[in-house]
Design a protein around this motif. Structure first.
Motif, short mmCIF file in Angstrom:
data_model
loop_
_atom_site.label_atom_id
_atom_site.label_comp_id
_atom_site.label_asym_id
_atom_site.label_seq_id
_atom_site.Cartn_x
_atom_site.Cartn_y
_atom_site.Cartn_z
N UNK A 229 71.41 54.22 47.83
CA UNK A 229 71.65 54.02 49.32
C UNK A 229 70.47 54.58 49.59
N UNK A 230 69.72 53.85 50.86
CA UNK A 230 68.65 54.26 51.66
C UNK A 230 68.92 55.42 52.51
N UNK A 231 68.07 56.71 52.08
CA UNK A 231 68.42 57.64 52.98
C UNK A 231 67.34 57.91 54.19
N UNK A 232 66.43 57.32 53.89
CA UNK A 232 65.21 57.33 54.88
C UNK A 232 64.31 56.23 54.98
N UNK A 233 63.85 56.04 56.12
CA UNK A 233 62.74 54.95 56.03
C UNK A 233 61.45 55.54 56.82
N UNK A 234 60.42 55.15 56.20
CA UNK A 234 59.13 55.91 56.35
C UNK A 234 58.12 55.03 57.41
N UNK A 235 58.39 53.87 57.48
CA UNK A 235 57.56 52.78 58.25
C UNK A 235 58.41 51.93 58.98
N UNK A 236 57.55 51.21 60.02
CA UNK A 236 58.45 50.11 60.79
C UNK A 236 57.63 49.04 60.63
N UNK A 237 58.33 47.84 60.83
CA UNK A 237 57.88 46.38 60.71
C UNK A 237 56.54 46.37 61.76
N UNK A 238 55.26 45.69 61.08
CA UNK A 238 54.07 45.58 61.82
C UNK A 238 53.26 46.88 61.37
N UNK A 239 53.67 47.60 60.57
CA UNK A 239 52.80 48.69 60.05
C UNK A 239 51.94 48.05 58.73
N UNK A 240 50.80 48.47 58.78
CA UNK A 240 49.63 47.95 57.56
C UNK A 240 49.63 49.12 56.68
N UNK A 241 50.18 49.02 55.50
CA UNK A 241 50.23 49.98 54.44
C UNK A 241 49.52 49.67 53.23
N UNK A 242 49.05 50.72 52.75
CA UNK A 242 48.23 50.58 51.24
C UNK A 242 49.18 50.41 50.31
N UNK A 243 48.58 49.96 49.27
CA UNK A 243 49.55 50.05 47.75
C UNK A 243 49.90 51.32 47.29
N UNK A 244 51.28 51.57 47.20
CA UNK A 244 51.63 52.98 46.53
C UNK A 244 52.30 53.70 47.81
N UNK A 245 51.82 53.33 49.13
CA UNK A 245 52.29 54.26 50.27
C UNK A 245 53.86 54.22 50.14
N UNK A 246 54.45 55.38 50.61
CA UNK A 246 56.07 55.57 50.61
C UNK A 246 56.52 54.40 52.00
N UNK A 247 57.40 53.56 51.50
CA UNK A 247 57.89 52.83 52.44
C UNK A 247 59.39 53.10 53.00
N UNK A 248 60.27 53.77 51.88
CA UNK A 248 61.64 54.34 52.03
C UNK A 248 62.01 55.28 51.08
#
Length: 554
Positions: A229-248
């Motif tokens: 189960x997804x307990x937390x989301x760390x980004x929003x659509x439109x964000x630019x993230x690097x490889x390995x960055x936590x998404x959820x």
């Protein structure tokens, strides 16, 4: 004669001193405390509290960088992508998030083209190595043999002084030329062999580059490695993230773990892989019991509490709350989604039309329609049962995505009056009674958020560390039990009269005042959930004594 007279006087004195008979009043009622029998499984001295936690929790991120297109919302249950030992896909899994794949699609196309070029280069070299150069070598060999024959003939003629020196030199030079040509061609063949190997290596590199590009393209969609189960989301659509960055953050829900703290003595008694009963309360108030496996006992104690942490694993399951008793006889539908019509303010679009999620739209022979909630608007408390009405709408064609998870569409109500405004609520994804729309009354709806996990991280449970699980039954204090001649009794209160009732009970060798014992009547169905018994002072009672109940004990 004197003795007889004395006896007569003594008898008369006795008769004269005799007192009249005394009438005794009825015996007073005994003051007692009572309790009502209820079936339960009480806690014991071996029961400890435990905290539910997720067995596995991890922060998941993409292996590639990019702009996030969409990501699932917290609370969503997902399935993991599963492969076998040979990396063959068994379960596709639930997509968790996605980044813009355009640059990776271009990289795949470029790598594919590079592989095609490398493949054609190999084919060209292969043709030279296998066909062109061998044919040239064969031709040069024939020319060399012919030149050798001419040189041998001219050599004989020179010995006979039959040819000039110039003719001899010309034939000799042609022979050397043919030999050099043959040597060069053989060197070219070796060079072509090396070029062929280089072309094959370039193909291998191009294939690897293509596989890397394809893998990067696949990694633009994020999957879980296990069901959770997804307990937390760390980004929003439109964000630019690097490889390995936590998404959820994903937490495993089945199995789920329970942690308890025990003393040093208890930790030695708990064996690894042993099963223990866990008791917890369901949302509707009923007690549930399930076996858990002892997963690990910490090898060292906590320095501050001097206790050992024991981790248990328990199978979790999902359940769906039943409708309230008052609604089960009604033909109501369940609504999984309820949206307001004022989403224009959130989306920043024109307010001339209402925005609705496109999955809320339904269709019949007369066109598209929405289920509009009747008599309740935004910011009002929803009743247990809500009423809905069918309203037909016109789709205006524009589709507006929002945060990657929803797509909204402007609509115009065809049959709306003044009762449709921005505060109006609509219901969607209706589930009909037993899946049959004909059993629905056509207007009654209850909100239902769907399946829930039986145990969630943070819940408290009770773990029984005793050797046997406590069975449900009638449990009473030891002070309520009367023993006589090897038989055991309780005093049942029957219209404020004590009724001595024989029971079955296993009496341990030693009891304390805090003990409770499970009792059973000798006669079947003798006890019920309304039976009241005396809980103290039973040793002063007799069958049939009148009682005065001072109070009730739990």
């Amino acid at each position: 004669m004197r003795i007889l007279s004395f006896l007569s006087v003594f008898v008369l004195l006795l008769i004269g001193c005799e007192k009249p008979a005394v009438e005794f009043s009825p015996k007073a009622a005994h003051p007692v405390n009572a309790m009502t029998l209820k079936k339960s499984a009480p806690a014991t001295s071996y029961e400890v509290s435990g905290t539910v936690k997720s067995w596995k929790t991890e922060q998941i991120g993409f292996e590639v960088a990019g702009r996030v297109q969409w990501v699932l919302e917290p609370g969503k249950n997902v399935d993991g992508r599963i492969t076998d030992a040979d990396q063959n896909l068994i379960s596709e899994g639930t997509p968790l998030a996605k980044i813009d794949p355009v640059r990776y699609e271009i990289a795949v196309q470029s790598a594919t083209a590079a592989l095609d070029v490398a493949t054609m280069d190999k084919q060209i070299v292969q043709i030279r190595y296998q066909d062109t150069i061998p044919a040239d070598i064969e031709s040069a060999s024939a020319d060399a043999r012919l030149a050798e024959d001419d040189f041998a003939r001219i050599k004989r003629l020179q010995n006979q002084n039959a040819v000039s020196q110039a003719e001899y030199d010309q034939v000799s030079t042609r022979l050397q030329t043919q030999k050099l040509r043959l040597t060069n061609l053989r060197s070219s063949l070796k060079q072509a062999s090396a070029e062929l190997k280089a072309a094959e290596a370039r193909i291998t590199v191009a294939q690897q580059n293509l596989e890397d590009a394809q893998r990067d393209l696949e990694h633009t969609v994020l999957y879980a490695s296990y069901r959770g189960q997804i307990s937390e989301v760390h980004v929003v659509p439109g964000s630019v993230i690097s490889a390995g960055s936590a998404v959820l953050t994903l937490q495993m829900m089945d199995p789920i773990k329970v942690e308890i703290e025990v003393s040093a003595e208890q930790s030695r008694l708990i064996q690894r892989r042993r099963q223990v009963p866990v008791r917890f309360t369901m949302p509707e108030g009923t007690d549930e019991s399930q076996m858990a496996m002892v997963y690990v006992v910490d090898p060292s104690a906590d320095a501050s509490t001097r206790t050992f942490t024991v981790t248990l694993l328990i199978l979790n399951k999902q359940y769906r709350p039943e409708l309230p008793e008052s609604l089960r006889s009604l033909s109501v539908a369940r609504a999984a989604k309820i949206w307001p019509l004022n989403l224009n303010e959130v989306m920043g679009t024109d307010s001339d039309a209402f925005l609705v999620e496109e999955n809320m739209l339904e269709h019949d022979d007369q066109g598209h329609f929405l289920w509009v909630m009747d008599g309740i608007e935004l910011m009002q408390t929803m009743p247990d049962v809500m009423k809905v009405r069918k309203h037909y709408v016109e789709r205006l064609g524009v589709r507006i995505p929002f945060l990657g998870n929803w797509v909204f569409q402007p609509v115009k109500f065809l049959d709306a009056g003044n009762d449709i405004n921005s505060r109006t609520l609509i219901a969607g994804n209706l589930e009909f009674p037993e899946g049959n729309k004909d059993q629905w009354d056509g207007q009654s709806v209850v909100f239902d958020s769907g399946q829930h996990w039986m145990l969630r991280p943070g819940d408290l449970v009770h773990v029984n560390l005793g050797r046997e699980q406590i069975k449900e039954g009638y449990y009473v204090p030891v002070e309520a039990i009367y023993e006589e001649s090897g038989e055991t009794f309780v005093f049942v209160i029957d219209e404020n009269v004590a009724r001595k009732t024989e029971i079955k009970v296993d009496l341990p060798d030693r009891l304390d005042t805090a003990s409770t014992l499970r009792i059973d009547p000798l006669e079947a169905d003798r006890f019920s959930e309304t039976t009241r018994i005396v809980v103290d002072g039973v040793h002063f009672l007799k069958d049939g004594d009148k009682l005065f109940v001072l109070g009730e004990k739990e």
